[in-house]
Write an enzyme that holds these catalytic residues in place. Structure first.
Site, PDB file in Angstrom:
ATOM      1  N   ASP A 167      22.568   6.396 -19.045  1.00 58.81           N
ATOM      2  CA  ASP A 167      21.189   5.949 -18.868  1.00 58.81           C
ATOM      3  C   ASP A 167      21.173   4.465 -18.508  1.00 58.81           C
ATOM      4  O   ASP A 167      21.372   3.605 -19.364  1.00 58.81           O
ATOM      5  CB  ASP A 167      20.415   6.201 -20.170  1.00 58.81           C
ATOM      6  CG  ASP A 167      18.984   5.670 -20.113  1.00 58.81           C
ATOM      7  OD1 ASP A 167      18.543   5.273 -19.012  1.00 58.81           O
ATOM      8  OD2 ASP A 167      18.317   5.649 -21.158  1.00 58.81           O
ATOM      9  N   GLU A 187      41.106 -19.730 -15.663  1.00 53.56           N
ATOM     10  CA  GLU A 187      41.569 -20.401 -16.878  1.00 53.56           C
ATOM     11  C   GLU A 187      40.443 -20.439 -17.917  1.00 53.56           C
ATOM     12  O   GLU A 187      39.836 -21.488 -18.146  1.00 53.56           O
ATOM     13  CB  GLU A 187      42.031 -21.831 -16.563  1.00 53.56           C
ATOM     14  CG  GLU A 187      43.220 -21.904 -15.616  1.00 53.56           C
ATOM     15  CD  GLU A 187      43.600 -23.339 -15.264  1.00 53.56           C
ATOM     16  OE1 GLU A 187      44.659 -23.527 -14.656  1.00 53.56           O
ATOM     17  OE2 GLU A 187      42.823 -24.281 -15.593  1.00 53.56           O
ATOM     18  N   GLU A 198      38.736 -20.886 -21.363  1.00 51.24           N
ATOM     19  CA  GLU A 198      39.013 -21.527 -22.656  1.00 51.24           C
ATOM     20  C   GLU A 198      38.099 -20.937 -23.729  1.00 51.24           C
ATOM     21  O   GLU A 198      37.031 -20.403 -23.415  1.00 51.24           O
ATOM     22  CB  GLU A 198      38.787 -23.040 -22.543  1.00 51.24           C
ATOM     23  CG  GLU A 198      39.743 -23.704 -21.563  1.00 51.24           C
ATOM     24  CD  GLU A 198      39.346 -25.128 -21.196  1.00 51.24           C
ATOM     25  OE1 GLU A 198      40.213 -25.867 -20.694  1.00 51.24           O
ATOM     26  OE2 GLU A 198      38.166 -25.496 -21.382  1.00 51.24           O
ATOM     27  N   GLU A 236      44.015 -26.597 -26.665  1.00 53.16           N
ATOM     28  CA  GLU A 236      43.286 -27.449 -25.734  1.00 53.16           C
ATOM     29  C   GLU A 236      42.896 -28.771 -26.409  1.00 53.16           C
ATOM     30  O   GLU A 236      43.294 -29.051 -27.534  1.00 53.16           O
ATOM     31  CB  GLU A 236      42.048 -26.712 -25.186  1.00 53.16           C
ATOM     32  CG  GLU A 236      42.241 -26.164 -23.765  1.00 53.16           C
ATOM     33  CD  GLU A 236      42.511 -27.254 -22.739  1.00 53.16           C
ATOM     34  OE1 GLU A 236      42.136 -28.418 -22.970  1.00 53.16           O
ATOM     35  OE2 GLU A 236      43.103 -26.949 -21.693  1.00 53.16           O
ATOM     36  N   GLU A 245      43.627 -22.271 -24.800  1.00 51.81           N
ATOM     37  CA  GLU A 245      43.654 -21.756 -23.430  1.00 51.81           C
ATOM     38  C   GLU A 245      44.898 -20.903 -23.253  1.00 51.81           C
ATOM     39  O   GLU A 245      45.980 -21.247 -23.736  1.00 51.81           O
ATOM     40  CB  GLU A 245      43.679 -22.910 -22.421  1.00 51.81           C
ATOM     41  CG  GLU A 245      43.702 -22.449 -20.965  1.00 51.81           C
ATOM     42  CD  GLU A 245      43.716 -23.612 -19.978  1.00 51.81           C
ATOM     43  OE1 GLU A 245      44.553 -23.574 -19.053  1.00 51.81           O
ATOM     44  OE2 GLU A 245      42.908 -24.545 -20.133  1.00 51.81           O
ATOM     45  N   HIS A 269      38.034 -22.843 -15.226  1.00 54.71           N
ATOM     46  CA  HIS A 269      38.438 -23.293 -13.893  1.00 54.71           C
ATOM     47  C   HIS A 269      38.936 -22.084 -13.102  1.00 54.71           C
ATOM     48  O   HIS A 269      39.664 -21.245 -13.639  1.00 54.71           O
ATOM     49  CB  HIS A 269      39.556 -24.332 -13.973  1.00 54.71           C
ATOM     50  CG  HIS A 269      39.195 -25.526 -14.806  1.00 54.71           C
ATOM     51  ND1 HIS A 269      40.131 -26.421 -15.272  1.00 54.71           N
ATOM     52  CD2 HIS A 269      37.995 -25.976 -15.252  1.00 54.71           C
ATOM     53  CE1 HIS A 269      39.522 -27.367 -15.973  1.00 54.71           C
ATOM     54  NE2 HIS A 269      38.236 -27.118 -15.975  1.00 54.71           N
ATOM     55  N   ARG A 274      40.570 -35.617 -11.578  1.00 55.96           N
ATOM     56  CA  ARG A 274      39.978 -34.472 -12.269  1.00 55.96           C
ATOM     57  C   ARG A 274      38.490 -34.656 -12.573  1.00 55.96           C
ATOM     58  O   ARG A 274      37.905 -33.799 -13.223  1.00 55.96           O
ATOM     59  CB  ARG A 274      40.744 -34.189 -13.574  1.00 55.96           C
ATOM     60  CG  ARG A 274      42.134 -33.614 -13.328  1.00 55.96           C
ATOM     61  CD  ARG A 274      42.940 -33.495 -14.600  1.00 55.96           C
ATOM     62  NE  ARG A 274      44.317 -33.112 -14.308  1.00 55.96           N
ATOM     63  CZ  ARG A 274      44.783 -31.865 -14.363  1.00 55.96           C
ATOM     64  NH1 ARG A 274      43.983 -30.872 -14.689  1.00 55.96           N
ATOM     65  NH2 ARG A 274      46.042 -31.600 -14.085  1.00 55.96           N
ATOM     66  N   GLU A 282      40.920 -25.555  -6.694  1.00 61.31           N
ATOM     67  CA  GLU A 282      40.523 -25.342  -8.096  1.00 61.31           C
ATOM     68  C   GLU A 282      39.069 -25.765  -8.259  1.00 61.31           C
ATOM     69  O   GLU A 282      38.742 -26.954  -8.186  1.00 61.31           O
ATOM     70  CB  GLU A 282      41.417 -26.154  -9.034  1.00 61.31           C
ATOM     71  CG  GLU A 282      41.048 -25.986 -10.506  1.00 61.31           C
ATOM     72  CD  GLU A 282      41.788 -26.941 -11.433  1.00 61.31           C
ATOM     73  OE1 GLU A 282      41.618 -26.823 -12.660  1.00 61.31           O
ATOM     74  OE2 GLU A 282      42.527 -27.824 -10.934  1.00 61.31           O
ATOM     75  N   ARG A 303      36.133 -26.337 -10.703  1.00 61.94           N
ATOM     76  CA  ARG A 303      36.229 -26.660 -12.130  1.00 61.94           C
ATOM     77  C   ARG A 303      34.920 -26.529 -12.908  1.00 61.94           C
ATOM     78  O   ARG A 303      34.918 -26.660 -14.126  1.00 61.94           O
ATOM     79  CB  ARG A 303      36.751 -28.094 -12.282  1.00 61.94           C
ATOM     80  CG  ARG A 303      38.149 -28.290 -11.719  1.00 61.94           C
ATOM     81  CD  ARG A 303      38.552 -29.752 -11.671  1.00 61.94           C
ATOM     82  NE  ARG A 303      38.477 -30.411 -12.952  1.00 61.94           N
ATOM     83  CZ  ARG A 303      39.432 -30.345 -13.888  1.00 61.94           C
ATOM     84  NH1 ARG A 303      40.515 -29.627 -13.678  1.00 61.94           N
ATOM     85  NH2 ARG A 303      39.300 -30.989 -15.035  1.00 61.94           N
TER      86      ARG A 303
END
Length: 445
Positions: free
Chosen positions: A55, A133, A135, A190, A197, A246, A317, A334, A336
């Site tokens: 359903d 990745e 976390e 982490e 992670e 990420h 970063r 990547e 992020r």
């Protein structure tokens, strides 16, 4: 994650040989929550013939009650037996959702990602490879098994026992994942206390999204066995790093990585540059999908390593997109900003669709930002043309509705239901009285 090839007869035989008593037919609702229809072994053959109905009106973001009949079509390659159930063994199959007339249900997140991948295929790209990745935090539970706000450790980045008290739990999660076919590349504590992670090998987009859902299920299940509560909430605690997801991604043509060009000084092809330009162009709009909760935007603030700014770099970063150092087949982008509260099928859909739009329109990539954006003033960011990601869910929803490419990627059905659900969420948050307000104003006024 190795993806075995199973036939219907293989699955029936394995189920009998391994004493499987129940099978969970899994799928994902619009908000990314795993749903199950559990059947006894006697119904497995019927399920493998795509005749199992459920359903759809009772599932978040699916359909109204007058159009509720749906069929589950199991993906035979997703067959796995849960290692943690030893008696009355339980297996699972991940399913696609179909309508009674045999058409794919347009609101099925897995089907929406398949549509976007078909578009990539029509452009000559045979695969989108994704390395996620996700976390998570581990909190202690009380005597009733409910989560407390007490973390299970005070560890930091790459810490080991005795500081990292989550090590045994994390190790068991890794072993369980490996038993279920995952290829684990690394696991570590982490930055924040109680934060962890576990990285697993990249896979094509559908398998990667399936992996994320399986990963969340395993993490929560094993944590509970250790008297812990695992949460993928993006920012459970003020003043420490939040949890991201990420997403490393690349497009392939056969065995060739379409993102690699040996003649470029960064090793990036024109395709990679246009893809990144598309992702940056549509980032403010797809944030509603990759960062889908009120809480998501508490993570996207300066000072905690989460990206707040729409920019890219090969050596920094703080922007939203980073280019990891590996080249050749491992050349990748990547992204992020996504967090683990996102529906992985929809998150990969909108990033792929944004990138493909950049490729189709040969969108020019802005210059990289190799400075720490967090220490730049607002004027400096404006001067360099660096926009911010939305500051809250409401702003993200407005941006989403103004972006035809991302709306089209989701399709009318999913878009309408997603917006409706998220506007309710925002309104509930907006009208609620929060402890901070009482702490701030009760005695002041």
């Amino acid at each position: 994650m190795t993806q075995p090839t199973y036939t219907k007869d293989d699955i029936l035989r394995i189920a009998k040989d391994e004493n499987v008593r129940f099978i969970r037919l899994q799928f994902t609702d619009l908000l990314g929550t795993i749903k199950n229809v559990e059947i006894p072994l006697s119904q497995l053959e019927k399920a493998l013939d795509n005749k199992m109905m459920f359903d759809g009106s009772s599932i978040e973001g699916y359909v109204r009650i007058e159009e509720s009949d749906m069929y589950l079509y199991p993906d035979l390659g997703t067959w796995v037996i849960f290692p943690w159930v030893t008696e009355d063994r339980v297996a699972r199959l991940i399913c696609d959702i179909y309508l009674p007339d045999g058409r794919p249900f347009p609101g099925d997140p897995r089907g929406i990602l398949k549509r976007a991948l078909k578009e990539a295929e029509d452009m000559g790209y045979t695969a989108m490879n994704v390395g996620p990745e996700p976390e998570f935090f581990l909190f202690k539970t009380d005597e009733k098994g409910n989560p407390t706000m007490e973390l299970n450790d005070q560890g930091g980045y790459f810490d080991l026992a005795p500081t990292d008290l989550g090590e045994n739990c994390r190790r068991e999660i890794v072993l369980t994942l490996e038993e279920m076919g995952f290829e684990i590349e690394a696991s570590h504590h982490e930055v924040a206390p109680g934060q962890h992670e576990i990285d697993f090998k990249y896979a094509d987009a559908i398998k990667a999204a399936d992996q994320i859902q399986t990963f969340k299920l395993v993490v929560k299940t094993i944590a509970r066995q250790h008297g812990l509560h695992a949460t993928f909430m993006p920012k459970p605690l003020f003043g420490v790093n939040g949890s991201g997801m990420h997403c490393h991604q690349s497009l392939f043509k056969g065995n060739e990585n379409a993102f690699f060009d040996d003649s470029d000084k960064l090793g990036l092809s024109e395709t990679a540059r246009h893809y990144m330009a598309g992702v940056l162009k549509h980032a403010r709009a797809f944030a509603a999908i990759t960062n889908p909760t009120v809480n998501s935007y508490k993570r996207l603030v300066p000072g905690y390593e989460a990206p707040c700014y729409v920019a890219w770099s090969a050596s920094n970063r703080s922007p939203m997109i980073r280019i990891p150092a590996s080249r050749g087949l491992s050349t990748r982008v990547e992204v992020r900003n996504p967090d683990p509260a996102a529906n992985p099928y929809l998150a990969l859909t909108v990033m792929l669709k944004a990138g493909l739009d950049g490729i189709q329109n040969k969108t020019a990539l802005p210059a990289p930002v190799d400075r720490n954006i967090y220490v730049m003033s607002e004027e400096e960011r404006e001067e360099q043309g660096i926009p911010s990601l939305p500051s809250d869910l409401r702003e993200a929803l407005v941006e989403l509705l103004n972006d035809e490419v991302i709306c089209e990627a989701l399709g009318d059905h999913a878009l309408a239901h997603f917006i409706e659900l998220k506007e309710i969420e925002w309104d509930m948050y907006r009208t609620q009285i929060h402890p901070w307000e009482r702490d701030q104003y009760m005695t002041l006024y």
